[in-house]
Design an enzyme around this catalytic site. Structure first.
Site, PDB file in Angstrom:
ATOM      1  N   HIS A  91       0.709  -1.324   0.008  1.00  0.00           N
ATOM      2  CA  HIS A  91      -0.102   0.040  -0.107  1.00  0.00           C
ATOM      3  C   HIS A  91       0.906   1.296  -0.050  1.00  0.00           C
ATOM      4  N   ASP A 145       6.625  20.741 -27.535  1.00  0.00           N
ATOM      5  CA  ASP A 145       6.580  19.161 -26.803  1.00  0.00           C
ATOM      6  C   ASP A 145       7.674  19.060 -25.850  1.00  0.00           C
ATOM      7  N   TRP A 202       7.270   0.281   3.775  1.00  0.00           N
ATOM      8  CA  TRP A 202       7.632   0.807   2.543  1.00  0.00           C
ATOM      9  C   TRP A 202       8.899   1.456   2.832  1.00  0.00           C
ATOM     10  N   SER A 211      13.160   5.205 -14.346  1.00  0.00           N
ATOM     11  CA  SER A 211      11.872   5.887 -14.858  1.00  0.00           C
ATOM     12  C   SER A 211      11.859   7.568 -14.419  1.00  0.00           C
ATOM     13  N   SER A 212      12.046   7.418 -12.760  1.00  0.00           N
ATOM     14  CA  SER A 212      11.708   8.847 -12.250  1.00  0.00           C
ATOM     15  C   SER A 212      13.062   9.616 -12.818  1.00  0.00           C
ATOM     16  N   HIS A 217      13.118  11.861   2.811  1.00  0.00           N
ATOM     17  CA  HIS A 217      12.592  13.191   3.113  1.00  0.00           C
ATOM     18  C   HIS A 217      12.442  14.201   1.763  1.00  0.00           C
ATOM     19  N   GLU A 272      12.030  13.068  -0.764  1.00  0.00           N
ATOM     20  CA  GLU A 272      10.821  12.446  -1.701  1.00  0.00           C
ATOM     21  C   GLU A 272       9.418  12.849  -1.137  1.00  0.00           C
ATOM     22  N   TYR A 289       8.787  15.703   0.032  1.00  0.00           N
ATOM     23  CA  TYR A 289       8.394  17.191  -0.768  1.00  0.00           C
ATOM     24  C   TYR A 289       8.143  16.946  -2.198  1.00  0.00           C
ATOM     25  N   SER A 335      -1.407  27.215  -6.475  1.00  0.00           N
ATOM     26  CA  SER A 335      -0.894  28.420  -6.727  1.00  0.00           C
ATOM     27  C   SER A 335      -1.517  28.885  -8.231  1.00  0.00           C
ATOM     28  N   HIS A 360      15.017  13.484  11.097  1.00  0.00           N
ATOM     29  CA  HIS A 360      13.754  13.478  12.065  1.00  0.00           C
ATOM     30  C   HIS A 360      12.935  12.228  12.063  1.00  0.00           C
ATOM     31  N   HIS A 361      13.362  11.417  11.001  1.00  0.00           N
ATOM     32  CA  HIS A 361      12.736  10.031  11.076  1.00  0.00           C
ATOM     33  C   HIS A 361      13.199   9.156  12.018  1.00  0.00           C
ATOM     34  N   THR A 380       7.167  27.159   4.473  1.00  0.00           N
ATOM     35  CA  THR A 380       5.595  26.686   4.130  1.00  0.00           C
ATOM     36  C   THR A 380       4.631  27.710   4.550  1.00  0.00           C
ATOM     37  N   LYS A 383       4.095  30.330   2.096  1.00  0.00           N
ATOM     38  CA  LYS A 383       3.112  29.879   1.051  1.00  0.00           C
ATOM     39  C   LYS A 383       1.491  29.901   1.482  1.00  0.00           C
ATOM     40  N   ARG A 410       1.870   1.757  15.010  1.00  0.00           N
ATOM     41  CA  ARG A 410       1.617   1.817  13.571  1.00  0.00           C
ATOM     42  C   ARG A 410       1.959   0.042  13.109  1.00  0.00           C
TER      43      ARG A 410
HETATM   44  C1  HEA Z   1      -0.250   9.216  -1.327  1.00  0.00           C
HETATM   45  C2  HEA Z   1      -0.096   8.219  -0.304  1.00  0.00           C
HETATM   46  C3  HEA Z   1      -1.040   7.590   0.509  1.00  0.00           C
HETATM   47  C4  HEA Z   1      -2.356   7.697   0.252  1.00  0.00           C
HETATM   48  C5  HEA Z   1      -3.204   8.129  -0.969  1.00  0.00           C
HETATM   49  C6  HEA Z   1      -3.101   6.561   1.004  1.00  0.00           C
HETATM   50  C7  HEA Z   1      -4.388   6.370   1.250  1.00  0.00           C
HETATM   51  C8  HEA Z   1      -4.806   5.530   2.363  1.00  0.00           C
HETATM   52  N1  HEA Z   1      -4.181   4.764   3.292  1.00  0.00           N
HETATM   53 FE1  HEA Z   1      -2.309   5.011   3.627  1.00  0.00          FE
HETATM   54  N2  HEA Z   1      -0.156   5.022   3.721  1.00  0.00           N
HETATM   55  C9  HEA Z   1       0.807   5.416   3.163  1.00  0.00           C
HETATM   56  C10 HEA Z   1       0.571   6.335   1.774  1.00  0.00           C
HETATM   57  C11 HEA Z   1      -0.950   6.568   1.508  1.00  0.00           C
HETATM   58  N3  HEA Z   1      -2.171   6.208   1.889  1.00  0.00           N
HETATM   59  C12 HEA Z   1       2.272   5.241   3.498  1.00  0.00           C
HETATM   60  C13 HEA Z   1       3.281   5.734   2.738  1.00  0.00           C
HETATM   61  C14 HEA Z   1       1.962   4.346   4.443  1.00  0.00           C
HETATM   62  C15 HEA Z   1       2.900   3.649   5.489  1.00  0.00           C
HETATM   63  C16 HEA Z   1       3.000   2.260   5.071  1.00  0.00           C
HETATM   64  C17 HEA Z   1       3.977   1.630   5.799  1.00  0.00           C
HETATM   65  O1  HEA Z   1       3.814   1.737   7.217  1.00  0.00           O
HETATM   66  O2  HEA Z   1       4.977   1.104   5.499  1.00  0.00           O
HETATM   67  C18 HEA Z   1       0.342   4.305   4.679  1.00  0.00           C
HETATM   68  C19 HEA Z   1      -0.120   3.300   5.773  1.00  0.00           C
HETATM   69  C20 HEA Z   1      -1.463   3.222   6.088  1.00  0.00           C
HETATM   70  C21 HEA Z   1      -1.954   2.851   7.253  1.00  0.00           C
HETATM   71  C22 HEA Z   1      -1.239   2.338   8.471  1.00  0.00           C
HETATM   72  C23 HEA Z   1      -0.939   0.804   8.267  1.00  0.00           C
HETATM   73  C24 HEA Z   1      -0.443   0.411   9.570  1.00  0.00           C
HETATM   74  O3  HEA Z   1       0.684   1.029  10.076  1.00  0.00           O
HETATM   75  O4  HEA Z   1      -0.827  -0.759  10.084  1.00  0.00           O
HETATM   76  C25 HEA Z   1      -3.342   2.674   7.149  1.00  0.00           C
HETATM   77  C26 HEA Z   1      -4.397   2.539   8.204  1.00  0.00           C
HETATM   78  O5  HEA Z   1      -5.287   2.755   8.229  1.00  0.00           O
HETATM   79  C27 HEA Z   1      -3.786   3.404   5.812  1.00  0.00           C
HETATM   80  C28 HEA Z   1      -4.863   3.735   5.359  1.00  0.00           C
HETATM   81  C29 HEA Z   1      -5.330   4.110   4.219  1.00  0.00           C
HETATM   82  C30 HEA Z   1      -6.542   4.759   3.607  1.00  0.00           C
HETATM   83  C31 HEA Z   1      -7.745   4.040   4.320  1.00  0.00           C
HETATM   84  C32 HEA Z   1      -6.276   5.266   2.389  1.00  0.00           C
HETATM   85  C33 HEA Z   1      -7.550   5.751   1.533  1.00  0.00           C
HETATM   86  O6  HEA Z   1      -7.319   7.211   1.416  1.00  0.00           O
HETATM   87  C34 HEA Z   1      -7.533   4.964   0.403  1.00  0.00           C
HETATM   88  C35 HEA Z   1      -8.927   5.422  -0.347  1.00  0.00           C
HETATM   89  C36 HEA Z   1      -9.274   4.297  -1.262  1.00  0.00           C
HETATM   90  C37 HEA Z   1      -9.127   3.951  -2.397  1.00  0.00           C
HETATM   91  C38 HEA Z   1      -8.521   4.716  -3.288  1.00  0.00           C
HETATM   92  C39 HEA Z   1      -9.694   2.763  -3.074  1.00  0.00           C
HETATM   93  C40 HEA Z   1     -10.779   3.292  -3.835  1.00  0.00           C
HETATM   94  C41 HEA Z   1     -11.359   1.955  -4.918  1.00  0.00           C
HETATM   95  C42 HEA Z   1     -12.221   1.266  -4.211  1.00  0.00           C
HETATM   96  C43 HEA Z   1     -12.560   1.211  -2.804  1.00  0.00           C
HETATM   97  C44 HEA Z   1     -12.656   0.005  -5.045  1.00  0.00           C
HETATM   98  C45 HEA Z   1     -11.977  -1.200  -4.366  1.00  0.00           C
HETATM   99  C46 HEA Z   1     -11.403  -1.922  -5.546  1.00  0.00           C
HETATM  100  C47 HEA Z   1     -11.127  -3.204  -5.724  1.00  0.00           C
HETATM  101  C48 HEA Z   1     -11.793  -4.041  -4.519  1.00  0.00           C
HETATM  102  C49 HEA Z   1     -10.770  -3.758  -6.705  1.00  0.00           C
HETATM  103  N4  HEA Z   1      -2.565   3.636   5.236  1.00  0.00           N
HETATM  104  C1  HEA Z   2       3.769  15.172   1.548  1.00  0.00           C
HETATM  105  C2  HEA Z   2       4.478  14.611   2.269  1.00  0.00           C
HETATM  106  C3  HEA Z   2       4.749  15.038   3.556  1.00  0.00           C
HETATM  107  C4  HEA Z   2       4.915  16.424   3.792  1.00  0.00           C
HETATM  108  C5  HEA Z   2       4.707  17.823   3.072  1.00  0.00           C
HETATM  109  C6  HEA Z   2       5.601  16.362   5.352  1.00  0.00           C
HETATM  110  C7  HEA Z   2       5.849  17.813   5.951  1.00  0.00           C
HETATM  111  C8  HEA Z   2       6.460  17.684   7.125  1.00  0.00           C
HETATM  112  N1  HEA Z   2       6.814  16.788   8.062  1.00  0.00           N
HETATM  113 FE1  HEA Z   2       6.348  14.722   7.612  1.00  0.00          FE
HETATM  114  N2  HEA Z   2       6.185  12.696   7.084  1.00  0.00           N
HETATM  115  C9  HEA Z   2       5.743  12.377   5.843  1.00  0.00           C
HETATM  116  C10 HEA Z   2       5.248  13.158   4.766  1.00  0.00           C
HETATM  117  C11 HEA Z   2       5.114  14.583   4.630  1.00  0.00           C
HETATM  118  N3  HEA Z   2       5.449  15.349   5.645  1.00  0.00           N
HETATM  119  C12 HEA Z   2       5.605  10.784   5.726  1.00  0.00           C
HETATM  120  C13 HEA Z   2       5.288   9.978   4.623  1.00  0.00           C
HETATM  121  C14 HEA Z   2       6.076  10.505   6.886  1.00  0.00           C
HETATM  122  C15 HEA Z   2       6.196   8.905   7.516  1.00  0.00           C
HETATM  123  C16 HEA Z   2       7.269   8.088   6.701  1.00  0.00           C
HETATM  124  C17 HEA Z   2       7.320   6.698   7.521  1.00  0.00           C
HETATM  125  O1  HEA Z   2       7.778   6.697   8.634  1.00  0.00           O
HETATM  126  O2  HEA Z   2       6.584   5.995   6.848  1.00  0.00           O
HETATM  127  C18 HEA Z   2       6.381  11.618   7.572  1.00  0.00           C
HETATM  128  C19 HEA Z   2       7.012  11.631   9.141  1.00  0.00           C
HETATM  129  C20 HEA Z   2       7.312  12.917   9.606  1.00  0.00           C
HETATM  130  C21 HEA Z   2       8.187  12.776  10.780  1.00  0.00           C
HETATM  131  C22 HEA Z   2       8.766  11.492  11.532  1.00  0.00           C
HETATM  132  C23 HEA Z   2       7.598  11.093  12.578  1.00  0.00           C
HETATM  133  C24 HEA Z   2       8.150   9.764  13.249  1.00  0.00           C
HETATM  134  O3  HEA Z   2       8.251   8.898  12.373  1.00  0.00           O
HETATM  135  O4  HEA Z   2       8.483   9.778  14.434  1.00  0.00           O
HETATM  136  C25 HEA Z   2       8.251  14.054  11.154  1.00  0.00           C
HETATM  137  C26 HEA Z   2       9.022  14.431  12.209  1.00  0.00           C
HETATM  138  O5  HEA Z   2       9.765  15.583  12.455  1.00  0.00           O
HETATM  139  C27 HEA Z   2       7.854  14.946  10.187  1.00  0.00           C
HETATM  140  C28 HEA Z   2       7.625  16.226  10.132  1.00  0.00           C
HETATM  141  C29 HEA Z   2       7.162  17.063   9.083  1.00  0.00           C
HETATM  142  C30 HEA Z   2       7.351  18.536   9.187  1.00  0.00           C
HETATM  143  C31 HEA Z   2       8.004  19.459  10.167  1.00  0.00           C
HETATM  144  C32 HEA Z   2       6.776  18.742   7.974  1.00  0.00           C
HETATM  145  C33 HEA Z   2       6.829  20.316   7.286  1.00  0.00           C
HETATM  146  O6  HEA Z   2       7.079  20.410   6.112  1.00  0.00           O
HETATM  147  C34 HEA Z   2       5.215  21.025   7.688  1.00  0.00           C
HETATM  148  C35 HEA Z   2       5.268  22.298   7.509  1.00  0.00           C
HETATM  149  C36 HEA Z   2       3.763  23.003   7.298  1.00  0.00           C
HETATM  150  C37 HEA Z   2       3.327  23.696   8.272  1.00  0.00           C
HETATM  151  C38 HEA Z   2       3.792  23.846   9.708  1.00  0.00           C
HETATM  152  C39 HEA Z   2       1.730  24.294   8.100  1.00  0.00           C
HETATM  153  C40 HEA Z   2       1.913  25.577   7.472  1.00  0.00           C
HETATM  154  C41 HEA Z   2       2.515  26.811   8.247  1.00  0.00           C
HETATM  155  C42 HEA Z   2       2.025  27.660   8.925  1.00  0.00           C
HETATM  156  C43 HEA Z   2       0.596  27.887   8.723  1.00  0.00           C
HETATM  157  C44 HEA Z   2       3.118  28.537   9.246  1.00  0.00           C
HETATM  158  C45 HEA Z   2       2.815  28.885  10.841  1.00  0.00           C
HETATM  159  C46 HEA Z   2       3.042  27.831  11.704  1.00  0.00           C
HETATM  160  C47 HEA Z   2       3.637  27.686  12.628  1.00  0.00           C
HETATM  161  C48 HEA Z   2       4.728  28.699  13.116  1.00  0.00           C
HETATM  162  C49 HEA Z   2       3.335  26.492  13.752  1.00  0.00           C
HETATM  163  N4  HEA Z   2       7.243  14.081   9.199  1.00  0.00           N
HETATM  164 CU   LIG Z   3      10.669  13.668   6.744  1.00  0.00          CU
END
Ligand code: HEA
Ligand code: HEA
Ligand SMILES: [Cu+2]
Ligand code: CUA
Lengths: 296, 375, 537
Positions: free
Chosen positions: C78, C107, C143, C171-172, C255, C257, C259, C270, C304-305, C330, C333, C452
């Site tokens: 997933h 193009d 993942w 690809s990427s 990280h 990634e 962004y 925007s 921070h991870h 951020t 923005k 989790r």
């Molecule tokens: C862009 C990234 C993205 C998006 C969009 C989503 C979308 C969703 N994610 Fe997840 N998720 C991750 C990225 C994302 N996730 C990542 C990176 C992890 C961490 C994995 C890890 O821990 O290693 C994670 C982990 C994660 C967990 C934690 C699992 C765990 O730690 O035990 C859960 C639990 O609820 C969850 C739920 C969901 C749900 C309910 C949606 C929903 O938004 C999904 C919406 C549903 C659909 C889009 C399906 C639509 C289609 C149908 C319903 C028809 C059904 C079709 C058939 C049956 C053929 N996701």
């Molecule tokens: C699109 C993807 C995305 C984005 C944009 C971000 C944005 C940020 N993330 Fe997140 N992050 C993930 C995707 C993302 N993250 C994923 C997938 C994981 C889990 C990976 C895994 O373990 O599976 C993760 C996990 C993760 C962790 C690790 C948690 C843990 O495992 O213990 C942390 C810790 O610092 C973190 C921090 C942040 C911060 C500080 C930002 C900042 O960029 C956010 C900045 C934005 C704001 C703060 C809001 C707007 C700002 C204002 C309105 C200004 C004024 C606000 C104040 C002064 C408060 N992220």
């Molecule tokens: Cu990060």
């Protein structure tokens, strides 16, 4: 170079899809090969297809290269390559090299991490005293790593033997390919052939010496991928570099063939220039290798 | 911290309001029972409050604009698209807020990382899927497994109050003493986490990390493994029983005696001749506790992942290889070495059980003495 | 999304050969963009279906339908497929479609490479998914595939996963090179960098990030491979390596990634907000600088991870401060978007609704991110559902809402038909409600201490999980509605004008709807390019 105002956009091409299929076959074959040779679960004899698939993949990949580059060459000979398109090619190549640099950077990162963090930690430095006392009491922090925590022993490479000669060779080759480029710009075909030939020769020398070096490491020093993080980083870094040198030599050989065919003009010779950039990149990587893997 | 206090109050009101209903639900980060866990909770309240306030400002402006600057209310849009002063302000203010948040976080972290002069040291060794606690000074240790019966997990029995959070042997600690934890692992990375202590430390194979705590309330505190460590990651609970210092010392003394006796008993048991009838029930217990999670209760294993024991060549083959596999395990797999974990009798029992169950009718009875000599 | 089929170059052919010839051999940025979008949507459904499995399993305590190993496989796939298969290809698809048009290019710069970068992907994911049917099952180590769970203890299929990741990397990187070169080299005369639409800007920076970090990921999986099979000990202490080193390398990729998965979304917001506020984007320059600042900072926050892995104090502090700093650009923005709306004359068609939802809910996700950045607190949050809540807020209402906003915004230009506004609004509102129903309770279950990646949990988390699961199913259904709307729009619907949106600015609105297969084969006259980026001065 022709000043076609329009940016040439090819209509369609078979080579990309051929390439994707080839890449897939290669990857799938490689995975299956490794998988079969080191089967982790019992009863996995059914991977006979692995080798054939892998080599087919490579073959098709080569075919694709010829086909694709052939097309590009024909286009440039037809004068379809505007200055702008030429710039696209150049930028593309440069960014590709940047990505290659990052690939090596990761392995250098591993090297520095091992030297500056993990190995000292295992020996009790940096607040990891208990790690040393309880888990690895008789491990000593040395670099190169003569004895791993697990107790595998090996010797270290020497910098001032073949490696240094190889350094000289590569630096020189970097010069010679530049001479070749100048010759091409001045349209001295003979100088071009001469210097390009010399560069290829130097490249081959490098590879030969590298091979000797490896067998020496393997036989006399008992150094292998398996001899701890030192062996791992050493062989992975030099190995990937070596493979890039090989690729560079192949590219230059192709350039040579094209030169003999009379390709390239003083103005229009992107392929040649790209090759020389690539060669310089390989050279620079080696300088880092020599400094951090062999020397210090 | 004033705002934090207020907020905490608010939260607790909401909480109590909800828990007054049948199910007790916690909406807030645990307060815990250590000075640090409380500081962390305060930190959490502080950062949360800041976010709420900033949120109110930002979303307030947004929704006001959505309401007041709709087409239906303003035909002609304004045309401004820059204002250096404004942009400078909303770059600077968040920065200052962040500095304000960083200061308490930094001081708390510095204290967390100070592992010096502890009164007691526990070496925590994780392995799939259990914990081992070694009292370094006292020089003894033991394993701690999940105690929840399989039946509850498979929805066959009613789930108990501490479902999945109960262990056969808890870690026992004294109150008001600085306890230092050394964490490491045998196989993969695990993470030792007790929310009420505010302690989470990864257990990394080949390395030892340090953490500490000082608990001020006696009681039983529960946590879980907090790093994905394979199949049974969800079933690796941590139970800590905290006793008053005097109480703890008594327990420690008791443990020493008990262990002395136990080892004598073990020797006696080892030298005794055991019958199939005696070994089988014991063996079944051991099997269900340690082996069934992979090889399954009926010994059929799991396609491609865990070999079946029913009819297995090792189990039905020569006893030596069977002993060897069970006692020394299979490198780099979940099949670990059981010799250090189980007594001679347990090993003899479980091996006998395996050799005489699910159609494996070797009729062989493995004596504890055989196991002992194979060590 | 391919109503531009019947055009001069492509007389409507029929039959399989014609179809293959068109979609497999094409070098046209619009057709390739369409391919990317459909692939992404398909994979989104597959990964979503896996999410459904996850949520059903977590509906109540006890083992429901999955056995622990399979649950871990579902979680892993997933995450991987959503990140590499749904979000990234979606953004690349949008880039393919729009960037050449927005900068007045004929193009993409390297059309054949473009086709190559796409067609590698289906194979890569076929390979990844094939692991589900292999002995020992699919990858089950999350993942983030931490060593040694993924090296010495990984299932046999891990090798196929590794090579699959290599293909995705190829690809990427090629795709990113193509985009960078297109932007730097193919802009119409007069389209200076600081006149580019923000979507183009954010993509330029995203492409740079991709080129910098994808090779690092490739290196990471390569080290995994050699550790698994060739005796190296990068991630094994007994050889002088360190399992935690894997995490450093992974998160140096990981990280940036995240962004990569949000910056194009920023760009989309925007583009859309000024259009429907009928007011130029506020603070164009600061938007550009903020994006650059975020990209730069993203390289120095990976730790921070890893706060619980036993890093030295100094490192933890450094990573904490750097991470918190990201809130500043951020924030700029977010404030700029609000200021753009301020005293505008707003209407709320579906794209605008999704854009607003994006701004609001991404900000909420950002807030939780900021809370996670405080190390002592992170010790309590780390590896709990609080983190899951955080990243789904930034990823679903962030990346996915961003993509959907873009699709609604440009779909009329692609197909020549207006989508059904009523259904669009229904889609938005149901999705917005479902998303919060699904992911908001996760904050609480996380704070209460639910780890989790667990297949089963203790009783006190039951209520929140039940709500999440119900929300998730609704969310799934709303996706089916989206699919229906898109197909309906392709099939037909009200004819879209060239301008489409009254307030829309930029070159893409100067060409006919549906966009002809080839646009700007000779660069457009940019006398009026002042309008092209919404900078009405
Ligand atoms: C862009 C990234 C993205 C998006 C969009 C989503 C979308 C969703 N994610 Fe997840 N998720 C991750 C990225 C994302 N996730 C990542 C990176 C992890 C961490 C994995 C890890 O821990 O290693 C994670 C982990 C994660 C967990 C934690 C699992 C765990 O730690 O035990 C859960 C639990 O609820 C969850 C739920 C969901 C749900 C309910 C949606 C929903 O938004 C999904 C919406 C549903 C659909 C889009 C399906 C639509 C289609 C149908 C319903 C028809 C059904 C079709 C058939 C049956 C053929 N996701
Ligand atoms: C699109 C993807 C995305 C984005 C944009 C971000 C944005 C940020 N993330 Fe997140 N992050 C993930 C995707 C993302 N993250 C994923 C997938 C994981 C889990 C990976 C895994 O373990 O599976 C993760 C996990 C993760 C962790 C690790 C948690 C843990 O495992 O213990 C942390 C810790 O610092 C973190 C921090 C942040 C911060 C500080 C930002 C900042 O960029 C956010 C900045 C934005 C704001 C703060 C809001 C707007 C700002 C204002 C309105 C200004 C004024 C606000 C104040 C002064 C408060 N992220
Ligand atoms: Cu990060
Ligand atoms: Cu042990 Cu998770």
């Amino acid at each position: 170079m022709s000043e076609t105002p329009r940016y040439y956009v090819p209509h369609s091409s078979v080579w990309p899809i051929v390439g994707s299929v080839a890449l897939f076959l290669t990857a799938f074959g490689a995975a299956s090969l490794i998988h079969q040779s080191t089967a982790k679960v019992a009863g996995e004899a059914h991977f006979g297809f692995a080798a054939p698939v892998f080599y087919t993949g490579l073959a098709v990949l080569a075919l694709m290269m010829f086909g694709w580059f052939g097309t590009v060459i024909r286009e440039s000979l037809q004068g379809l390559v505007s200055r702008q398109l030429d710039r696209s090619y150049r930028m593309g190549m440069l960014w590709f090299i940047v990505s290659e640099v990052m690939f090596f950077a990761a392995f250098f990162g591993a090297l520095f991490y091992a030297r500056m963090i993990s190995v000292p930690w295992l020996a009790g430095a940096g607040g990891k005293l208990e790690t040393h006392l309880i888990l690895w009491p008789d491990f000593a922090d040395t670099w190169p790593l003569f004895m791993t925590p697990g107790g595998t022993a090996s010797e270290a490479m020497q910098a001032w033997g073949l490696p240094f000669i190889n350094t000289v060779i590569l630096v020189t080759s970097s010069g010679t390919i530049t001479f070749a480029h100048w010759a091409l710009k001045r349209n001295h075909r003979f100088g071009l052939k001469l210097w390009l030939g010399v560069t290829i020769a130097l490249g081959i020398c490098f590879l030969t010496l590298q091979a000797i070096e490896y067998s020496h490491a393997w036989r006399e020093l008992g150094l292998s991928l398996g001899s701890g993080i030192y062996g791992s980083t050493f062989f992975m870094l030099t190995g990937f570099h070596g493979s890039h040198v090989t690729l560079g030599v192949i590219m230059m050989t192709i350039m040579m063939l094209r030169v003999l065919r009379g390709h390239f003009t003083p103005e229009n010779h992107f392929a040649f220039e790209a090759t020389s950039w690539y060669w310089h990149f390989v050279d620079v990587i080696w300088l880092f290798l020599f400094t951090f893997v062999y020397w210090f | 911290m004033r705002i934090a206090k207020l907020h905490a109050l608010g939260v607790s009101i909401v909480t109590s309001a909800w828990s007054s209903q049948a199910c007790a639900v916690a909406w807030d980060l645990r307060e815990g029972v250590t000075d640090m866990s409380r500081r962390i909770q305060a930190l959490h309240h502080m950062s949360f409050t800041v976010c709420v306030i900033v949120g109110i400002v930002v979303f307030g402006a947004m929704f006001y604009s959505i309401f007041a600057h709709r087409r239906s209310r303003r035909q002609e849009p304004a045309h401004f698209h820059e204002n250096s002063r404004l942009e400078a302000i909303w770059t600077l203010i968040p920065f200052l807020i962040l500095v304000g948040m960083a200061i308490p976080a930094t001081s708390a972290l510095m204290e967390i990382e100070d592992n010096s002069d502890a009164d007691l040291t526990v070496l925590i060794t994780a392995s799939q899927w259990k914990w081992h606690y070694q009292y370094v000074e006292a020089g003894f240790g033991y394993y701690s497994h999940i105690a929840t019966p399989r039946g509850q997990i498979d929805n066959k029995e009613r789930k108990g109050e501490h479902y999945l959070l109960e262990a056969d042997q808890p870690l026992v600690l004294p109150t008001d003493k600085k306890v230092r934890f050394l964490t490491t692992a045998r196989d993969v990375i695990h993470s030792w986490w007790v929310p009420d202590f505010g302690v989470k430390q990864d257990a990394v194979p080949g390395y030892i990390n340090e953490a500490w705590t000082r608990v001020d309330k006696p009681g039983v505190y529960r946590g879980q493994c907090a790093e994905l460590c394979g199949k049974d990651h969800a079933f690796m609970p941590i139970v800590v029983e905290v006793r008053r210092a005097a109480d703890f010392d008594r327990w420690l003394a008791g443990q020493r005696q008990a262990r002395a006796l136990a080892s004598q008993a073990a020797i006696a048991a080892r030298n005794k001749q055991w019958t199939m009838a005696e070994l089988l029930p014991l063996g079944e217990q051991v099997y269900l506790k340690h082996c069934a999670t992979c090889h399954q209760a009926d010994g059929v294993g799991q396609q491609g992942k865990y070999p079946a024991l029913a009819g297995s060549s090792i189990v039905t083959g020569p006893i030596e290889s069977h002993l060897n596999r069970v006692m020394n395990g299979k490198a780099d797999t979940e099949m670990q070495a059981w010799a250090p974990q189980l007594s001679d009798v347990d090993l003899a029992a479980v091996i006998t059980y395996e050799r005489n169950s699910w159609g494996n009718d070797t009729g062989v009875v493995v004596q504890p003495l055989t196991v002992y000599s194979a060590r | 999304m391919h109503a531009h089929s019947a055009t001069a170059e492509h007389p409507p052919k029929s039959g399989l050969r014609a179809f293959v010839a068109r979609w497999v051999l094409t070098t046209n940025h619009k057709e390739i963009g369409t391919l990317y979008l459909w692939l992404s949507f398909t994979l989104f459904f597959i990964a979503g279906a896996m999410a459904m499995v996850i949520r059903v399993e977590l509906f109540q305590p006890g083992l429901q339908l999955t056995e622990p190993n399979f649950y871990n496989q579902m979680v892993t796939l997933h995450g991987l497929i959503m990140v590499f298969g749904a979000v990234m290809p979606a953004f690349v698809g949008l880039a393919n479609w729009m960037i050449p048009i927005m900068i007045g290019a004929p193009d993409m710069a390297l059309p054949r490479i473009n086709n190559f970068s796409f067609w590698v992907l289906p194979f890569a994911f076929a390979m990844l998914l094939s692991s589900l049917f292999m002995e020992g099952g699919a990858p089950n180590f999350g993942w983030t595939f931490y060593a040694p769970l993924s090296t010495t203890f990984g299932p046999p299929s891990t090798d196929f996963f590794i090579f699959g990741v290599h293909l995705m990397g190829v690809s990427s990187v090629l795709g990113a090179i193509n985009i960078i070169v297109t932007i730097l080299n193919l802009r119409a005369p007069g389209m200076t960098l600081m006149k580019m639409p923000l979507f183009v800007w954010t993509w330029l920076i995203t492409a740079f990030l991709l080129i910098m970090v994808m090779p690092v990921l490739a290196a990471a999986v390569t080290m995994m491979l050699t550790d698994r099979h060739f005796g190296t000990s990068f991630f094994a202490a007994s050889g002088g390596g360190d399992p935690v080193m894997f995490q450093h390398i992974f998160w140096f990729f990981g990280h940036p990634e995240v962004y990569i998965m949000i910056l194009p979304g920023f760009g989309i917001a925007s583009q859309i907000i000024p259009t429907f506020a009928r007011k130029p984007l506020f603070g164009y320059r600061s938007m550009v600088y903020a994006t650059a600042a975020i990209a730069f900072l993203s390289f120095i926050v990976w730790g921070h991870h890893m706060f619980a892995t036993g890093m030295p104090l100094a490192a933890q502090l450094m990573f904490m401060y750097a991470t918190m700093l990201i809130a500043v650009p951020t924030g700029v923005k977010v404030f700029n978007w609000v200021a753009t709306m301020w005293r505008g004359s707003m209407t709320f068609e579906t794209p605008m609704l999704f854009a607003l939802g994006f701004v609001m809910m991404f900000t909420i996700g950002g807030f939780s991110g900021l809370m996670l950045a405080l190390v002592p607190a992170d010790f309590q949050y780390q590896d709990t559902f609080f983190v899951v809540a955080h990243f789904h807020y930034v990823l679903y209402p962030g990346a996915i809402f961003g993509t959907m906003a873009a699709v609604y915004y440009w779909l009329p230009k692609w197909t020549g038909h207006m989508y059904d506004e009523r259904l669009g609004k229904i889609h938005f509102w149901s999705a917005a409600i479902a998303v919060n129903l699904t992911f908001f309770p996760m904050h609480f279950s996380g704070l209460a201490g639910m780890p989790r990646r667990v297949v089963d949990y203790s009783l006190q988390f039951a209520d929140f999980n039940r709500i999440s699961s119900i929300g998730a199913v609704l969310l799934g259904l709303t996706q089916l509605l989206f699919l229906y709307i898109v197909i309906k729009t392709i099939r037909g619907g009200a004819k879209a004008s060239d301008q489409v949106w009254e307030g829309a600015q930029g070159l893409e609105w100067t060409i006919p709807s549906p966009a002809p297969l080839h646009t700007f084969q000779t660069p457009p006259d940019l006398a009026s390019v002042e309008q092209a980026n919404g900078l009405r001065t």
